[in-house]
Design an enzyme around this catalytic site. Structure first.
Site, short mmCIF file in Angstrom:
data_model
loop_
_atom_site.label_atom_id
_atom_site.label_comp_id
_atom_site.label_asym_id
_atom_site.label_seq_id
_atom_site.Cartn_x
_atom_site.Cartn_y
_atom_site.Cartn_z
CB THR A 1 -12.18 -41.73 14.81
OG1 THR A 1 -11.66 -42.50 15.17
CG2 THR A 1 -12.85 -41.42 14.17
CE LYS B 1 -19.59 -46.17 19.80
NZ LYS B 1 -19.13 -47.47 17.98
N1 LIG Z 1 -14.29 -48.61 13.18
C1 LIG Z 1 -12.72 -48.99 14.41
O1 LIG Z 1 -12.18 -50.13 13.91
C2 LIG Z 1 -12.22 -48.05 15.31
C3 LIG Z 1 -11.21 -48.07 15.74
C4 LIG Z 1 -11.04 -47.59 17.03
C5 LIG Z 1 -12.34 -46.38 16.59
N2 LIG Z 1 -13.97 -46.62 16.58
C6 LIG Z 1 -14.06 -45.59 17.08
O2 LIG Z 1 -14.10 -44.07 17.01
C7 LIG Z 1 -15.01 -43.19 17.60
C8 LIG Z 1 -13.94 -42.65 18.93
O3 LIG Z 1 -12.80 -42.85 19.48
P1 LIG Z 1 -11.25 -43.26 19.43
O4 LIG Z 1 -10.75 -44.75 19.89
O5 LIG Z 1 -10.84 -42.50 18.06
O6 LIG Z 1 -11.07 -41.60 20.57
P2 LIG Z 1 -9.40 -41.99 21.12
O7 LIG Z 1 -8.91 -42.05 20.66
O8 LIG Z 1 -9.82 -42.10 22.35
O9 LIG Z 1 -10.09 -40.02 21.74
C9 LIG Z 1 -10.42 -39.15 22.21
C10 LIG Z 1 -10.48 -37.74 22.00
O10 LIG Z 1 -11.64 -37.74 22.66
C11 LIG Z 1 -11.46 -36.65 23.91
N3 LIG Z 1 -11.84 -36.18 24.97
C12 LIG Z 1 -11.15 -37.99 26.01
N4 LIG Z 1 -12.46 -37.51 27.31
C13 LIG Z 1 -12.90 -36.16 27.08
C14 LIG Z 1 -14.25 -35.10 27.34
N5 LIG Z 1 -14.25 -35.63 29.24
N6 LIG Z 1 -14.87 -33.88 26.93
C15 LIG Z 1 -13.94 -34.60 25.60
N7 LIG Z 1 -13.48 -34.77 25.18
C16 LIG Z 1 -12.67 -35.33 24.89
C17 LIG Z 1 -9.97 -36.43 23.27
O11 LIG Z 1 -9.36 -35.45 24.17
P3 LIG Z 1 -7.88 -35.63 24.82
O12 LIG Z 1 -6.72 -34.95 24.14
O13 LIG Z 1 -8.80 -33.73 25.99
O14 LIG Z 1 -7.90 -36.37 25.57
C18 LIG Z 1 -9.07 -37.54 22.04
O15 LIG Z 1 -9.03 -35.93 21.39
C19 LIG Z 1 -15.54 -43.83 19.08
O16 LIG Z 1 -16.77 -44.61 18.82
C20 LIG Z 1 -15.11 -45.72 18.29
O17 LIG Z 1 -15.84 -46.62 19.23
C21 LIG Z 1 -13.13 -47.53 15.49
#
Ligand SMILES: NC(=O)c1ccc[n+]([C@@H]2O[C@H](COP(=O)([O-])OP(=O)(O)OC[C@H]3O[C@@H](n4cnc5c(N)ncnc54)[C@H](OP(=O)(O)O)[C@@H]3O)[C@@H](O)[C@H]2O)c1
Length: 324
Positions: free
Chosen positions: A15, A124
Protein backbone atom coordinates in the site's frame (compact mmCIF):
# COMPACT_ATOMS: atom_id res chain seq x y z
CA UNK A 1 2.93 28.85 -0.07
CA UNK A 2 4.32 26.45 2.54
CA UNK A 3 3.86 22.83 1.67
CA UNK A 4 2.12 20.30 3.92
CA UNK A 5 4.80 18.17 5.60
CA UNK A 6 4.17 14.43 5.52
CA UNK A 7 5.80 11.48 7.24
CA UNK A 8 4.98 8.25 5.42
CA UNK A 9 5.52 5.14 7.56
CA UNK A 10 5.75 1.89 5.57
CA UNK A 11 6.71 3.41 2.19
CA UNK A 12 8.24 0.12 1.00
CA UNK A 13 5.06 -1.92 1.54
CA UNK A 14 2.40 -2.78 -1.03
CA UNK A 15 0.00 0.00 0.00
CA UNK A 16 2.79 2.36 1.02
CA UNK A 17 4.53 2.29 -2.35
CA UNK A 18 1.33 3.31 -4.16
CA UNK A 19 0.81 6.15 -1.69
CA UNK A 20 4.44 7.19 -2.06
CA UNK A 21 4.16 7.26 -5.87
CA UNK A 22 0.97 9.33 -5.73
CA UNK A 23 2.44 11.83 -3.24
CA UNK A 24 5.53 12.25 -5.44
CA UNK A 25 3.38 12.72 -8.57
CA UNK A 26 1.18 15.26 -6.78
CA UNK A 27 4.26 17.40 -6.15
CA UNK A 28 2.60 19.59 -3.52
CA UNK A 29 3.94 17.95 -0.34
CA UNK A 30 7.13 18.18 1.64
CA UNK A 31 7.59 14.44 2.04
CA UNK A 32 9.69 12.31 4.38
CA UNK A 33 9.70 8.52 4.55
CA UNK A 34 10.17 6.53 7.75
CA UNK A 35 12.65 3.70 7.22
CA UNK A 36 13.22 1.11 9.94
CA UNK A 37 16.84 1.03 11.14
CA UNK A 38 16.75 -2.73 10.60
CA UNK A 39 15.64 -2.23 6.96
CA UNK A 40 17.92 0.70 6.12
CA UNK A 41 20.18 -1.40 3.91
CA UNK A 42 17.35 -3.12 1.99
CA UNK A 43 17.19 -2.32 -1.73
CA UNK A 44 13.63 -0.97 -1.31
CA UNK A 45 14.93 1.66 1.16
CA UNK A 46 17.91 2.36 -1.06
CA UNK A 47 15.59 3.07 -4.02
CA UNK A 48 13.67 5.65 -2.00
CA UNK A 49 16.86 7.47 -1.06
CA UNK A 50 18.08 7.30 -4.67
CA UNK A 51 14.86 9.07 -5.79
CA UNK A 52 15.95 12.00 -3.63
CA UNK A 53 13.15 11.52 -1.06
CA UNK A 54 14.09 12.62 2.46
CA UNK A 55 14.12 9.75 4.94
CA UNK A 56 14.29 9.34 8.71
CA UNK A 57 15.67 6.12 10.10
CA UNK A 58 14.52 4.74 13.47
CA UNK A 59 12.47 1.98 15.07
CA UNK A 60 8.97 2.65 16.35
CA UNK A 61 9.88 1.15 19.72
CA UNK A 62 12.80 3.55 20.14
CA UNK A 63 12.47 5.90 23.15
CA UNK A 64 9.49 8.21 22.60
CA UNK A 65 11.72 11.35 22.77
CA UNK A 66 13.42 10.16 19.57
CA UNK A 67 10.09 9.69 17.82
CA UNK A 68 8.94 13.13 18.99
CA UNK A 69 12.12 14.65 17.56
CA UNK A 70 11.61 13.10 14.14
CA UNK A 71 7.96 14.22 14.10
CA UNK A 72 8.84 17.88 14.74
CA UNK A 73 7.32 20.05 11.98
CA UNK A 74 5.32 17.14 10.52
CA UNK A 75 1.72 18.10 9.69
CA UNK A 76 0.43 14.69 8.64
CA UNK A 77 1.52 11.14 9.45
CA UNK A 78 0.40 8.40 7.06
CA UNK A 79 0.83 4.93 8.47
CA UNK A 80 0.94 1.92 6.13
CA UNK A 81 2.31 -0.58 8.58
CA UNK A 82 2.51 -4.23 7.90
CA UNK A 83 -0.56 -5.86 9.53
CA UNK A 84 1.79 -7.83 11.83
CA UNK A 85 3.22 -4.60 13.31
CA UNK A 86 -0.03 -2.64 13.70
CA UNK A 87 0.33 -2.16 17.44
CA UNK A 88 3.57 -0.25 16.99
CA UNK A 89 1.36 2.62 15.90
CA UNK A 90 0.61 3.23 19.60
CA UNK A 91 3.98 4.86 20.41
CA UNK A 92 3.82 6.67 17.07
CA UNK A 93 0.43 8.15 18.04
CA UNK A 94 1.73 9.16 21.48
CA UNK A 95 4.72 10.86 19.89
CA UNK A 96 2.52 12.52 17.24
CA UNK A 97 0.37 14.10 19.95
CA UNK A 98 3.44 15.44 21.76
CA UNK A 99 4.99 16.75 18.53
CA UNK A 100 1.82 18.61 17.52
CA UNK A 101 1.01 16.55 14.41
CA UNK A 102 -2.26 17.83 12.94
CA UNK A 103 -3.56 14.71 11.26
CA UNK A 104 -2.82 11.02 11.69
CA UNK A 105 -3.91 8.42 9.13
CA UNK A 106 -3.89 5.07 10.91
CA UNK A 107 -3.07 2.04 8.82
CA UNK A 108 -6.49 1.08 7.48
CA UNK A 109 -6.87 0.99 3.67
CA UNK A 110 -9.02 -2.14 3.92
CA UNK A 111 -12.68 -3.07 3.70
CA UNK A 112 -15.15 -1.78 6.30
CA UNK A 113 -16.82 -3.90 8.95
CA UNK A 114 -17.78 -3.86 12.60
CA UNK A 115 -15.60 -5.42 15.27
CA UNK A 116 -15.65 -9.14 16.00
CA UNK A 117 -15.49 -10.36 12.39
CA UNK A 118 -11.85 -10.05 11.40
CA UNK A 119 -8.88 -10.08 13.78
CA UNK A 120 -7.09 -7.47 11.64
CA UNK A 121 -10.08 -5.15 11.71
CA UNK A 122 -10.27 -5.51 15.49
CA UNK A 123 -6.64 -4.42 15.87
CA UNK A 124 -7.31 -1.45 13.59
CA UNK A 125 -10.27 -0.43 15.76
CA UNK A 126 -8.05 -0.64 18.87
CA UNK A 127 -5.67 1.77 17.17
CA UNK A 128 -8.55 4.13 16.38
CA UNK A 129 -9.59 4.04 20.04
CA UNK A 130 -6.08 5.11 20.99
CA UNK A 131 -6.24 8.02 18.55
CA UNK A 132 -9.64 9.05 19.95
CA UNK A 133 -8.42 8.80 23.57
CA UNK A 134 -5.60 11.17 22.68
CA UNK A 135 -7.94 13.51 20.73
CA UNK A 136 -5.44 13.49 17.87
CA UNK A 137 -6.67 14.80 14.49
CA UNK A 138 -7.29 11.82 12.19
CA UNK A 139 -8.64 10.55 8.92
CA UNK A 140 -9.51 6.87 8.63
CA UNK A 141 -9.40 5.79 4.99
CA UNK A 142 -10.86 2.48 3.97
CA UNK A 143 -11.12 1.25 0.42
CA UNK A 144 -12.62 -1.51 -1.65
CA UNK A 145 -10.80 -4.81 -2.06
CA UNK A 146 -7.94 -4.43 -4.55
CA UNK A 147 -8.50 -5.43 -8.16
CA UNK A 148 -4.93 -6.78 -7.89
CA UNK A 149 -6.19 -9.24 -5.23
CA UNK A 150 -9.42 -10.09 -7.09
CA UNK A 151 -8.11 -12.15 -10.00
CA UNK A 152 -9.26 -15.71 -10.65
CA UNK A 153 -6.88 -18.15 -12.31
CA UNK A 154 -7.78 -18.84 -15.95
CA UNK A 155 -7.15 -22.26 -17.53
CA UNK A 156 -4.45 -21.03 -19.95
CA UNK A 157 -2.42 -19.66 -17.00
CA UNK A 158 -2.21 -16.30 -18.75
CA UNK A 159 -2.80 -14.35 -15.53
CA UNK A 160 -0.56 -16.49 -13.32
CA UNK A 161 2.34 -14.04 -13.18
CA UNK A 162 0.01 -11.34 -11.75
CA UNK A 163 -1.81 -13.51 -9.22
CA UNK A 164 -0.90 -13.40 -5.56
CA UNK A 165 -3.76 -15.61 -4.38
CA UNK A 166 -6.11 -17.01 -7.07
CA UNK A 167 -9.76 -16.31 -6.32
CA UNK A 168 -11.70 -19.13 -7.99
CA UNK A 169 -13.93 -19.85 -4.99
CA UNK A 170 -17.55 -18.76 -5.22
CA UNK A 171 -19.12 -18.01 -1.86
CA UNK A 172 -22.84 -17.64 -1.15
CA UNK A 173 -23.77 -18.20 -4.78
CA UNK A 174 -21.45 -15.41 -5.96
CA UNK A 175 -24.06 -12.66 -5.95
CA UNK A 176 -22.92 -10.52 -2.98
CA UNK A 177 -21.83 -7.06 -4.19
CA UNK A 178 -18.36 -5.87 -3.12
CA UNK A 179 -16.55 -2.55 -3.32
CA UNK A 180 -13.32 -2.88 -5.31
CA UNK A 181 -10.45 -0.53 -6.19
CA UNK A 182 -7.24 -0.47 -8.19
CA UNK A 183 -4.43 -0.38 -5.60
CA UNK A 184 -2.84 2.49 -7.57
CA UNK A 185 -5.97 4.61 -7.08
CA UNK A 186 -5.62 4.22 -3.29
CA UNK A 187 -2.54 6.45 -3.40
CA UNK A 188 -4.22 9.03 -5.63
CA UNK A 189 -7.17 9.19 -3.23
CA UNK A 190 -4.90 9.63 -0.20
CA UNK A 191 -3.19 12.60 -1.89
CA UNK A 192 -6.59 14.30 -2.34
CA UNK A 193 -8.01 13.42 1.06
CA UNK A 194 -5.10 14.79 3.11
CA UNK A 195 -5.39 18.18 1.37
CA UNK A 196 -9.07 18.42 2.24
CA UNK A 197 -10.21 19.97 5.55
CA UNK A 198 -13.61 18.29 5.09
CA UNK A 199 -11.98 14.93 5.78
CA UNK A 200 -10.36 15.88 9.10
CA UNK A 201 -11.72 13.66 11.92
CA UNK A 202 -13.76 11.65 9.44
CA UNK A 203 -13.85 8.13 8.04
CA UNK A 204 -13.67 8.12 4.24
CA UNK A 205 -14.46 5.21 1.93
CA UNK A 206 -13.03 5.08 -1.60
CA UNK A 207 -13.87 2.52 -4.30
CA UNK A 208 -13.80 2.38 -8.07
CA UNK A 209 -16.34 -0.36 -8.73
CA UNK A 210 -18.98 -2.47 -7.01
CA UNK A 211 -19.17 -6.01 -8.41
CA UNK A 212 -20.21 -9.47 -7.33
CA UNK A 213 -18.02 -12.53 -7.93
CA UNK A 214 -20.41 -13.63 -10.66
CA UNK A 215 -19.98 -10.26 -12.43
CA UNK A 216 -16.18 -10.50 -12.10
CA UNK A 217 -16.22 -13.99 -13.56
CA UNK A 218 -18.52 -12.98 -16.44
CA UNK A 219 -16.20 -10.05 -17.21
CA UNK A 220 -13.11 -12.29 -17.29
CA UNK A 221 -14.79 -14.99 -19.38
CA UNK A 222 -15.99 -12.34 -21.86
CA UNK A 223 -12.56 -10.73 -22.15
CA UNK A 224 -10.50 -13.93 -22.34
CA UNK A 225 -12.91 -16.30 -24.08
CA UNK A 226 -11.88 -18.88 -21.45
CA UNK A 227 -14.25 -20.84 -19.19
CA UNK A 228 -13.27 -20.40 -15.53
CA UNK A 229 -12.90 -23.40 -13.27
CA UNK A 230 -14.81 -22.35 -10.15
CA UNK A 231 -15.44 -23.97 -6.78
CA UNK A 232 -18.73 -23.34 -4.97
CA UNK A 233 -18.28 -22.84 -1.21
CA UNK A 234 -21.27 -22.90 1.13
CA UNK A 235 -21.51 -20.51 4.08
CA UNK A 236 -20.87 -23.43 6.46
CA UNK A 237 -17.74 -24.43 4.53
CA UNK A 238 -16.55 -20.81 4.62
CA UNK A 239 -16.92 -20.80 8.41
CA UNK A 240 -15.19 -24.22 8.75
CA UNK A 241 -12.32 -23.01 6.58
CA UNK A 242 -12.00 -19.91 8.76
CA UNK A 243 -11.89 -22.04 11.94
CA UNK A 244 -9.19 -24.29 10.43
CA UNK A 245 -7.05 -21.34 9.38
CA UNK A 246 -7.42 -19.71 12.79
CA UNK A 247 -6.09 -22.93 14.35
CA UNK A 248 -3.18 -23.13 11.86
CA UNK A 249 -2.26 -19.51 12.52
CA UNK A 250 -2.49 -19.92 16.32
CA UNK A 251 -0.11 -22.90 16.08
CA UNK A 252 2.57 -20.89 14.24
CA UNK A 253 2.17 -17.15 14.79
CA UNK A 254 5.38 -16.26 12.94
CA UNK A 255 4.31 -17.95 9.69
CA UNK A 256 3.45 -15.11 7.27
CA UNK A 257 1.79 -17.47 4.81
CA UNK A 258 -0.61 -18.69 7.57
CA UNK A 259 -1.42 -15.06 8.37
CA UNK A 260 -2.35 -14.31 4.75
CA UNK A 261 -4.47 -17.48 4.52
CA UNK A 262 -6.29 -16.59 7.74
CA UNK A 263 -6.88 -13.05 6.48
CA UNK A 264 -8.26 -14.49 3.20
CA UNK A 265 -10.69 -16.73 5.14
CA UNK A 266 -11.82 -13.77 7.26
CA UNK A 267 -12.21 -11.61 4.15
CA UNK A 268 -14.33 -14.37 2.55
CA UNK A 269 -16.76 -14.28 5.46
CA UNK A 270 -16.97 -10.49 5.77
CA UNK A 271 -17.09 -9.83 2.00
CA UNK A 272 -19.24 -12.62 0.64
CA UNK A 273 -21.15 -14.28 3.50
CA UNK A 274 -21.94 -11.19 5.59
CA UNK A 275 -21.91 -8.60 2.79
CA UNK A 276 -20.01 -6.01 4.87
CA UNK A 277 -18.00 -4.55 1.99
CA UNK A 278 -20.76 -2.49 0.40
CA UNK A 279 -21.30 1.27 0.00
CA UNK A 280 -24.48 0.98 2.09
CA UNK A 281 -22.68 -0.68 5.02
CA UNK A 282 -19.84 1.86 4.83
CA UNK A 283 -22.34 4.69 5.01
CA UNK A 284 -24.10 2.94 7.92
CA UNK A 285 -20.73 2.75 9.74
CA UNK A 286 -20.28 6.51 9.33
CA UNK A 287 -17.99 6.72 6.31
CA UNK A 288 -18.11 9.69 3.95
CA UNK A 289 -17.95 8.41 0.32
CA UNK A 290 -14.90 9.78 -1.52
CA UNK A 291 -17.02 9.59 -4.70
CA UNK A 292 -19.19 12.40 -3.31
CA UNK A 293 -16.21 14.48 -2.14
CA UNK A 294 -14.35 14.16 -5.45
CA UNK A 295 -16.93 13.52 -8.20
CA UNK A 296 -14.36 14.55 -10.85
CA UNK A 297 -11.93 11.74 -9.98
CA UNK A 298 -11.95 9.00 -12.58
CA UNK A 299 -11.15 5.64 -10.98
CA UNK A 300 -9.85 2.82 -13.10
CA UNK A 301 -12.74 0.35 -13.57
CA UNK A 302 -12.35 -3.39 -13.01
CA UNK A 303 -12.98 -3.94 -16.73
CA UNK A 304 -10.15 -1.56 -17.63
CA UNK A 305 -7.96 -3.38 -15.13
CA UNK A 306 -8.66 -6.70 -16.87
CA UNK A 307 -7.68 -5.10 -20.20
CA UNK A 308 -4.36 -4.17 -18.59
CA UNK A 309 -4.04 -7.65 -17.11
CA UNK A 310 -4.30 -9.03 -20.64
CA UNK A 311 -1.28 -6.96 -21.69
CA UNK A 312 0.81 -8.81 -19.07
CA UNK A 313 1.85 -5.54 -17.41
CA UNK A 314 0.18 -6.03 -14.01
CA UNK A 315 2.71 -6.82 -11.29
CA UNK A 316 2.03 -9.50 -8.69
CA UNK A 317 1.67 -7.96 -5.21
CA UNK A 318 3.82 -9.42 -2.40
CA UNK A 319 6.38 -11.07 -4.72
CA UNK A 320 8.28 -12.44 -1.71
CA UNK A 321 5.33 -14.36 -0.23
CA UNK A 322 4.81 -18.00 -1.16
CA UNK A 323 1.45 -19.35 -0.02
CA UNK A 324 1.55 -22.99 1.03
N1 LIG B 1 -7.91 -3.24 0.31
C1 LIG B 1 -7.17 -4.29 0.07
O1 LIG B 1 -7.49 -5.13 -0.77
C2 LIG B 1 -5.87 -4.44 0.81
C3 LIG B 1 -4.90 -5.33 0.32
C4 LIG B 1 -3.69 -5.42 1.02
C5 LIG B 1 -3.47 -4.66 2.17
N2 LIG B 1 -4.46 -3.83 2.61
C6 LIG B 1 -4.27 -3.02 3.83
O2 LIG B 1 -3.17 -2.14 3.62
C7 LIG B 1 -2.51 -1.91 4.86
C8 LIG B 1 -1.00 -2.13 4.69
O3 LIG B 1 -0.79 -3.48 4.37
P1 LIG B 1 0.28 -3.91 3.28
O4 LIG B 1 -0.03 -5.34 2.94
O5 LIG B 1 0.36 -2.89 2.22
O6 LIG B 1 1.61 -3.88 4.14
P2 LIG B 1 3.02 -4.54 3.74
O7 LIG B 1 3.15 -4.69 2.27
O8 LIG B 1 3.21 -5.74 4.59
O9 LIG B 1 3.97 -3.32 4.13
C9 LIG B 1 4.66 -3.30 5.24
C10 LIG B 1 5.37 -1.96 5.43
O10 LIG B 1 5.40 -1.79 6.83
C11 LIG B 1 6.77 -1.62 7.17
N3 LIG B 1 6.98 -2.22 8.48
C12 LIG B 1 6.86 -3.51 8.83
N4 LIG B 1 7.14 -3.66 10.13
C13 LIG B 1 7.45 -2.43 10.59
C14 LIG B 1 7.85 -1.92 11.84
N5 LIG B 1 8.00 -2.72 12.90
N6 LIG B 1 8.09 -0.59 11.96
C15 LIG B 1 7.95 0.24 10.89
N7 LIG B 1 7.59 -0.19 9.67
C16 LIG B 1 7.34 -1.50 9.53
C17 LIG B 1 7.58 -2.36 6.10
O11 LIG B 1 8.88 -1.83 6.08
P3 LIG B 1 10.21 -2.70 5.87
O12 LIG B 1 10.67 -2.37 4.48
O13 LIG B 1 11.08 -2.16 6.93
O14 LIG B 1 9.86 -4.15 6.07
C18 LIG B 1 6.77 -1.99 4.87
O15 LIG B 1 7.13 -0.70 4.42
C19 LIG B 1 -3.14 -2.84 5.89
O16 LIG B 1 -4.03 -2.12 6.68
C20 LIG B 1 -3.89 -3.85 5.04
O17 LIG B 1 -5.05 -4.35 5.69
C21 LIG B 1 -5.63 -3.70 1.96
Amino acid sequence: MTKQTILLVGPTGETGRHILNALIDDDSFDLKCFIRSSSASKSSAQQIRECGIATVTAELDDPIEELITLLQDIDTVISCMSPASMKLQIPLIDAAVKAGVKRFLPCNFGTPSARGISALRDVKEEIHDHVFRQKLGFTIIDVGFWYQASIPRIPSGRFDSAIFMPLNDVYSGGSTPNMLIDARDVGKMVARIIKDERTLNKRVIAYGDVMSKNEIHDCIEDKTGEKLELVEISDTEAQNRLDARKAAYAADLENRSNRFLLAAAQYAVTKYVRGDNTPENARYLGYVPANELYPEFRYKSYTEFVDELLTGKIERPYPDIKLS
